[in-house]
Design an enzyme around this catalytic site. Structure first.
Site, short mmCIF file in Angstrom:
data_model
loop_
_atom_site.label_atom_id
_atom_site.label_comp_id
_atom_site.label_asym_id
_atom_site.label_seq_id
_atom_site.Cartn_x
_atom_site.Cartn_y
_atom_site.Cartn_z
N LYS A 206 -20.22 -27.41 16.28
CA LYS A 206 -20.05 -26.77 14.97
C LYS A 206 -18.79 -27.28 14.28
O LYS A 206 -18.76 -27.48 13.06
CB LYS A 206 -20.01 -25.25 15.15
CG LYS A 206 -21.36 -24.69 15.62
CD LYS A 206 -21.24 -23.28 16.15
CE LYS A 206 -22.59 -22.71 16.59
NZ LYS A 206 -22.50 -21.48 17.35
N GLY A 305 -28.66 -14.73 16.85
CA GLY A 305 -29.74 -13.72 16.85
C GLY A 305 -30.91 -14.24 16.03
O GLY A 305 -30.72 -15.01 15.08
#
Ligand SMILES: NC(=O)c1ccc[n+]([C@@H]2O[C@H](COP(=O)([O-])OP(=O)(O)OC[C@H]3O[C@@H](n4cnc5c(N)ncnc54)[C@H](O)[C@@H]3O)[C@@H](O)[C@H]2O)c1
Ligand SMILES: N[C@@H](CCO)C(=O)O
Ligand code: NA
Length: 432
Positions: A206, A305
């Site tokens: 990231k 999620g």
């Protein structure tokens, strides 16, 4: 509104893919209104075709992802398989066969982003990946579009929810690393093999993506200095507390003070409790951005999620579909600045060093001399005798800003002193 639908191929129907399919179905009318044409799920590539998938027409399901992306009538391929292969080949084939691509794949983007962007550009298609960094949190688009007129100097964030959950547990309960990891595993935050998270690989991918976008420079995964958080101890948290700090696993992308180079790194660090990132609890993510004109910005929310990640995927899907309708593409890779990426040794920050030393006259002076010889200026020193130890004391030194190379030399020299029995921990201090 156009009545002919835009056709979407979904690759992967796991945690994220199943939520993408669900939202595409349940929000079909709104999506159509926002895009200006209906979007149709035209095929779903899976590995296990026998699994029952609520809300997905079994006729759409295939195990042949390659044939699906090569069909020729697909407008957008949504890649939520993960990993390098076959995701890379499938995305490349998608561009070659006329589709734009939405992906959540940070590992692939960090490793091969440049080549994939080039393939997208060659075929006049889009490559969007908001979900790849910090899940639902709008971050890629704000950096790439909203801040396109500003100059970003620093991006510092908590971009891994699993490790933030573990560190938060250690902070709030005094638990050790293993105990906190076990709880994270039991609650489903940590995967059975937590290596990618706890060793910082996920955050490093990231960081590479964020640094590339923020600094208009190609930053490869190998350019990112990476240290995991498995060595952080309850004692480190006690030291952090004594300093009014907590410990977070941070991804830090910085422009050097002279503006001529950049660095990207992932490691645990102490940050003051007054810093906005200190209040990011549990599995949440947050990214703190500093720029010339805007000043300080903070992006906060769920970084993982199924549904939150699908929110980011759907946002990209809408954008890419709009572009397809008007025959345009959005912003591609911007690497024109091509700044050199400096090694970790050139990073300048503060350090918290905890030493086990002999508790006798002259030791403090000896230790201070080693710091002075390496040009590292000491901010504070705290010595604490340890009743249980045989003439040993703990010495905690906090430095002013120094280069990582100078600090490394200092620690190497300290280890050679007879009076230094051990270096208990070295932690960077950020966010001051
Ligand atoms: N889960 C998250 O919270 C989250 C957050 C941000 C980004 N992501 C990214 O999203 C992507 C998907 O993650 P996930 O959590 O949904 O993973 P997952 O393992 O739940 O789902 C991936 C699915 O792809 C399937 N698959 C594997 N190879 C395939 C193939 N060749 N053809 C078709 N299907 C294949 C697997 O069977 C699995 O069902 C990854 O790149 C991940 O990094 C996930
Ligand atoms: N494993 C990642 C998922 C999102 O990339 C996390 O814990 O944040
Ligand atoms: Na995001």
């Amino acid at each position: 509104m156009r009545t002919r639908p835009l056709k979407v191929a979904l690759l992967g129907c796991g945690v994220v893919g199943s939520e993408v399919a669900r939202i595409m179905t349940t929000h079909a009318d709104d999506l159509a209104a926002r895009i200006g044409a209906p979007v149709e799920l035209a095929g779903v590539a899976v590995r296990r075709p026998d699994r029952v998938r609520a809300g997905i027409d079994p006729a759409l399901v295939t195990t042949d992802a390659t044939a699906l992306v090569k069909r020729g009538d697909i407008d957008v391929v949504v890649e939520v398989i993960g990993g390098i292969e076959p995701a890379r080949s499938l995305i490349t084939a998608a561009f070659e066969h006329g589709a734009s691509v939405v992906s959540a794949n940070k590992a692939l983007l960090a490793q091969d982003g440049a080549a994939l962007h080039a393939a997208a550009e060659e075929h006049g298609r889009d490559l969007y990946y908001e979900a790849a960094v910090a899940g639902a949190i709008p971050l890629i688009r704000p950096l790439r579009e909203s801040l396109a007129g500003d100059k970003i100097n620093r991006v510092m964030g908590i971009v891994n929810g699993t490790t933030n959950f573990i560190l938060d547990k250690m902070d709030s309960t005094g638990a050790g690393y293993q105990e906190a990891l076990d709880e994270a595993t039991a609650l489903g935050y940590a995967e059975a093999d937590p290596t990618a998270d706890v060793e910082g690989f996920d955050a490093a991918a990231k960081a590479a993506i964020l640094a590339g976008i923020a600094f208009h420079t190609r930053v490869r995964l190998d350019d990112v200095h990476r240290e995991g958080m498995t060595e952080v101890t309850a004692a480190d948290f006690a030291s952090a507390k004594a300093m009014g700090c907590t410990i977070k696993l941070l991804a830090i992308c910085e422009r050097a003070e002279d503006g001529a180079s950049v660095t990207a790194r992932v490691h645990p660090a102490m940050i003051p409790l007054t810093h906005p990132l200190a209040s990011v609890r549990g599995a949440y993510n947050a990214v703190f951005v500093e720029s010339d004109a805007a000043g300080q910005l903070m992006f906060y929310g769920p970084g993982a999620g199924g549904a939150p990640t699908a929110s980011a995927v759907l946002g990209d899907l809408v954008a890419v579909c709009r572009n397809r309708l008007d025959g345009s593409t959005g912003p591609g890779e911007s690497a024109y600045a091509a700044l050199p990426v400096s090694p970790m040794g050139e990073v300048v920050t503060r350090y918290h060093i905890s030493l086990d030393v002999a508790d006798k006259p002259g030791v403090l002076a000896q230790v201070a001399t080693v710091f002075a010889e390496h040009g590292v200026s000491i901010d504070t020193v705290r010595q604490q005798g340890r009743p249980d130890s045989d003439g040993e004391a703990s010495l905690v030194v906090v430095t002013h800003r120094a280069s990582d190379a100078a600090l490394g030399g200092t620690v190497e020299a300290l280890r050679k002193l007879d009076t230094v029995r051990g270096v208990a921990s070295i932690m960077r201090v950020e966010g001051e």
